[in-house]
Design a protein around this motif. Structure first.
Motif, PDB file in Angstrom:
ATOM      1  N   GLN A 208      -4.472   7.119   5.287  1.00  0.00           N
ATOM      2  CA  GLN A 208      -3.445   7.993   5.840  1.00  0.00           C
ATOM      3  C   GLN A 208      -4.093   9.238   6.464  1.00  0.00           C
ATOM      4  OE1 GLN A 208      -0.328   8.564   3.031  1.00  0.00           O
ATOM      5  NE2 GLN A 208       0.938   9.747   4.392  1.00  0.00           N
TER       6      GLN A 208
ATOM      7  N   ASP B 240      -2.655   2.563   5.704  1.00  0.00           N
ATOM      8  CA  ASP B 240      -1.740   3.490   5.048  1.00  0.00           C
ATOM      9  C   ASP B 240      -1.204   4.500   6.057  1.00  0.00           C
ATOM     10  OD1 ASP B 240      -0.290   4.972   3.306  1.00  0.00           O
ATOM     11  OD2 ASP B 240      -1.929   5.388   1.920  1.00  0.00           O
ATOM     12  N   GLU B 241      -0.026   4.246   6.548  1.00  0.00           N
ATOM     13  CA  GLU B 241       0.626   5.120   7.525  1.00  0.00           C
ATOM     14  C   GLU B 241      -0.348   5.607   8.587  1.00  0.00           C
ATOM     15  OE1 GLU B 241       3.465   7.876   6.154  1.00  0.00           O
ATOM     16  OE2 GLU B 241       3.528   7.047   4.141  1.00  0.00           O
TER      17      GLU B 241
ATOM     18  N   SER C  45       1.458   4.039  -1.301  1.00  0.00           N
ATOM     19  CA  SER C  45       0.013   4.304  -1.278  1.00  0.00           C
ATOM     20  C   SER C  45      -0.637   3.832  -2.564  1.00  0.00           C
ATOM     21  CB  SER C  45      -0.248   5.800  -1.099  1.00  0.00           C
ATOM     22  OG  SER C  45       0.220   6.227   0.145  1.00  0.00           O
TER      23      SER C  45
HETATM   24 MG   LIG Z   1       1.432   7.528   0.805  1.00  0.00          MG
END
Ligand SMILES: [Mg+2]
Ligand SMILES: Nc1ncnc2c1ncn2[C@@H]1O[C@H](COP(=O)(O)OP(=O)(O)OP(=O)(O)O)[C@@H](O)[C@H]1O
Lengths: 319, 369
Positions: free
Chosen positions: B85, B161-162, B46
């Motif tokens: 995320q 991000d994810e 991240s």
């Molecule tokens: Mg992360």
């Protein structure tokens, strides 16, 4: 040849798996024991509320229907609604309501606009500087209003005061009808602005920084991020501050008025609270003061209800 | 306008106090590439992505988009779209306003914004939800809105991000395919963070494997899986993880083989060299059960796991654990003694000290022992 047939798999025997369904009967005693704890926890708070808030409220209402001069040896005389009639027929009431509105409007910059600007501008202050800065901002709140008032009286002195010297004027701030109210508002604002800054700072800290980051990546300029993301997400905090200002401004001004102007000159700083106090403790007309208190109480309930409704409509549950 | 969205990271480093979250990362991300940043939790994925987005200034190193140095450009001017995320959907705005936000910031006319939002909503199947607030959406719907907010603007590159971490298995598989398809259709550059190896293997054109802020390996999914650069890379990808055993490479009758007390595996190299301790890696699916008496890894089965279509036998060889994976049924029972073999091309050797991969170089004179 062997004959046969397909057999469907039986449905799951859930009851068998989970055991016997628990009996739903419960004795009155065990039920009471199960339900009681929350109320027991509430009890101390409720008792305090009743003793210190609801009981005086009820007494005030009763008192508003009587005539009494606050002397314990003189009996209270029931007069019905006479106090209310007298109150509503005096022009003082209307004027003091209007002055209260002026105080509230005058306070809003100090409780909302300036704190929001200060909190936004100083967000990047970190570490030790942050503690120092917060202490500085909060300090006026810790000065006793009467002590602050004494200093301000000295600063506002028409002949030797620093304010006149700095502004190059010779205004008699506290004894002129126009400026007395202004002085009261500014001094009260100086007292409470630091507290409001802290409230706004706490509100800002509660906003997930990812929203502003997302807005920046989305191409929003700093101003757009503030206008479109930060301020809307701060609106519950702002609504809270507006509510506090509307309900409490007049109360905040009381010690200053009492020390600096005593409601004058010519009643120009007599707002609702000061009027109420004058009835009760200058004119010693407890019934009239109580009636005024009941009326204000009812009025503020309505205002508070409207504002809370508005605040709820504004707030976005951030999850 | 030609899209020059090649992103170069030149020695990017980010420290938080004593913690080095990203440590001297060099990456050259080609236009149209689907680069997956893969690594365990806390390895700096991240942080790296936020530096690319401009949300976090690097401590050292520079960042280039096309030919321009964008290290000090604010995120607003980088023309990148990011899916967070946490999704970071603006909670006070409707789905339509969320998706239209980047266009509104660019001061596009209202009618145009509405048309673009409608088109994006159509592709992501969000048309019925346009008037809802984010809190009224399910996790999968929120994820699609976050994606829509990125897709509405045709950016230089997408950073994600994810984005699938909050979805259930089925939705995740579906959305994974959608994102891969999107990448094919748009041909846009994507930098995609995940710690899920399935996502990395299925979507990436290249994988950048990170460990403790350092770039451990960079390559296509097949390269990273088939020729792991280190013990870390070998054990991070694959389920169950690659078996790694201590052994010594010996020369026996003119060929090399890896030996240990319970191990005897020929390496398929006809050569001689001085003995050398190594770490021997072999993937669970490359181990086969050999008839007794054959050379291989002697092990005892300690348990059998049923994966549905396959089975994994957990074994113990000396003090080491060895997993064997194969079509169900494997035909082994707990407590059974086995000999496991693997083809020489499926054996990986790593240095004992550094953990880096060892490759055979014929004719090289070994350094002083
Ligand atoms: Mg992360
Ligand atoms: N603002 C910060 N202050 C201090 N340390 C930080 C900060 N942000 C990240 N770190 C540290 O940097 C390292 C990398 O964090 P990062 O969030 O990049 O990990 P990640 O790979 O994204 O992990 P995850 O998969 O759990 O999201 C961690 O050790 C983390 O504790």
């Amino acid at each position: 040849m062997v004959s046969g047939t397909f057999v469907e798999a039986p449905p799951l025997a859930l009851a068998g798996e989970a055991g016997v369904r628990p009996a739903s009967r419960e004795t009155g005693r065990s039920r009471a024991r199960r339900l009681a704890p929350p109320y027991l926890y509430l009890l101390p708070a409720v008792v305090l509320l009743v003793v210190w808030t609801y009981q005086p409220l009820a007494q005030t209402f009763v008192l508003s229907l009587h005539s009494w001069n606050l002397v314990p040896s003189t009996p209270m005389e029931p007069v019905g609604l006479a106090n209310y009639e007298q109150l509503l027929s005096t022009p003082e009431l209307g004027r003091s309501v209007w002055r209260t509105v002026v105080v509230i409007l005058g306070m809003l910059p100090f409780t909302v606009l300036i704190p929001v600007a200060v909190a936004l501008l100083t967000r990047r202050v970190r570490g030790r500087a942050q503690g120092v800065y917060r202490a500085l901002v909060f300090a006026p709140m810790l000065v006793a209003p009467v002590a602050g008032a004494a200093v301000w009286q000295w600063l506002l002195d028409p002949s030797a005061g620093a304010v006149n010297r700095i502004l190059g004027t010779d205004v008699n701030w506290l004894n002129t009808t126009g400026t007395a109210q202004l002085a009261i508002i500014v001094i009260t604002g100086w007292h409470v602005a630091g507290f409001a800054v802290l409230v706004v700072t706490a509100g800002l800290a509660g906003i997930n920084p990812d929203y502003a980051a997302a807005a920046k990546v989305d191409g929003a300029s700093r101003g757009q991020v503030t206008r479109w993301v930060t301020l809307p997400l701060l609106s519950p905090t702002l609504a809270f501050l507006v509510l506090m200002t509307v309900l409490l401004s007049a109360q905040w001004t009381f010690p200053l008025i009492d020390t600096l102007t005593q409601g004058g000159p010519v009643g120009s700083t007599t707002n609702l609270y000061y009027l109420l106090w004058e009835y009760g403790f200058r004119s010693h007309d407890a019934g009239l003061a109580a009636a005024a208190g009941v009326l204000f109480f009812a009025g503020f309930i309505v205002v508070a209800a409207v504002l809370t409704r508005l605040a709820e409509r504004l707030s976005h549950h951030d999850d | 306008m030609t899209l020059v969205s090649r992103i170069q990271l030149r020695g990017l480093t980010r420290r938080f106090g004593a913690v080095t979250a990203v440590d001297d990362v060099w990456l050259d991300i080609a236009d149209g590439e689907f680069l997956v940043l893969l690594g365990p939790s806390g390895c700096g994925k991240s942080t790296l992505l936020r530096m690319i987005a401009g949300l976090l200034p690097p401590t050292e190193g520079t960042l280039h988009l096309g030919d321009t140095d964008i290290t000090h450009q604010p995120p607003q001017r980088r023309d990148l779209a990011m899916v967070f995320q946490s999704y970071a959907l603006y909670p006070h705005l409707s789905v339509a306003r969320n998706i239209g936000f980047p266009l509104r910031a660019r001061k596009l006319p209202r009618a145009q914004i509405r048309a673009k939002v409608a088109a994006v909503a159509e592709t992501l199947d969000l048309t019925a939800l346009l008037d809802r607030k984010p809190r009224e959406l399910s996790g999968g719907q929120r994820q699609r809105v976050a994606l829509g907010r990125a897709l509405v603007r045709d950016p230089g590159a997408f950073l994600m991000d994810e984005p699938l971490s909050n979805l259930d298995a089925k939705l995740r598989a579906g959305t994974r395919a959608e994102i891969a398809e999107l990448h094919r259709r748009l041909g846009a550059t994507m930098v995609y963070v995940t710690h899920d190896q399935v996502e990395a293997m299925t979507m990436a054109t290249r994988i950048a494997l990170l460990d403790q802020g350092r770039l451990e390996q960079l390559g296509t999914p097949a390269e990273v899986y088939d020729r792991p650069a280190s013990v870390f890379a070998a054990t991070f990808l694959g389920s169950p993880a690659m078996n790694v055993l201590d052994a010594t490479v010996l020369t026996v009758d003119g060929t090399l083989s890896a030996r240990a007390e319970d191990i005897d595996l020929p390496l398929g190299i006809d050569a001689t060299m001085p003995d050398r301790p190594v770490r021997l890696g072999v993937r669970p699916e490359h181990l086969t059960i050999a008839p007794p008496g054959e050379p291989g890894i002697r092990a005892v089965v300690t348990g059998v796991e049923n994966l549905g279509s396959e089975e994994v036998a957990q074994c113990r060889s000396g003090t080491a654990r060895v997993a064997v994976r194969g079509t169900r049924p494997l035909g082994v029972r707990t407590g059974e003694a086995l000999t496991l073999t693997a083809r020489p091309e499926h054996l990986h050797l790593f240095d004992v000290g550094s953990g880096r991969r060892l490759t055979w170089q014929p004719g090289a004179v070994p350094a002083a022992v």
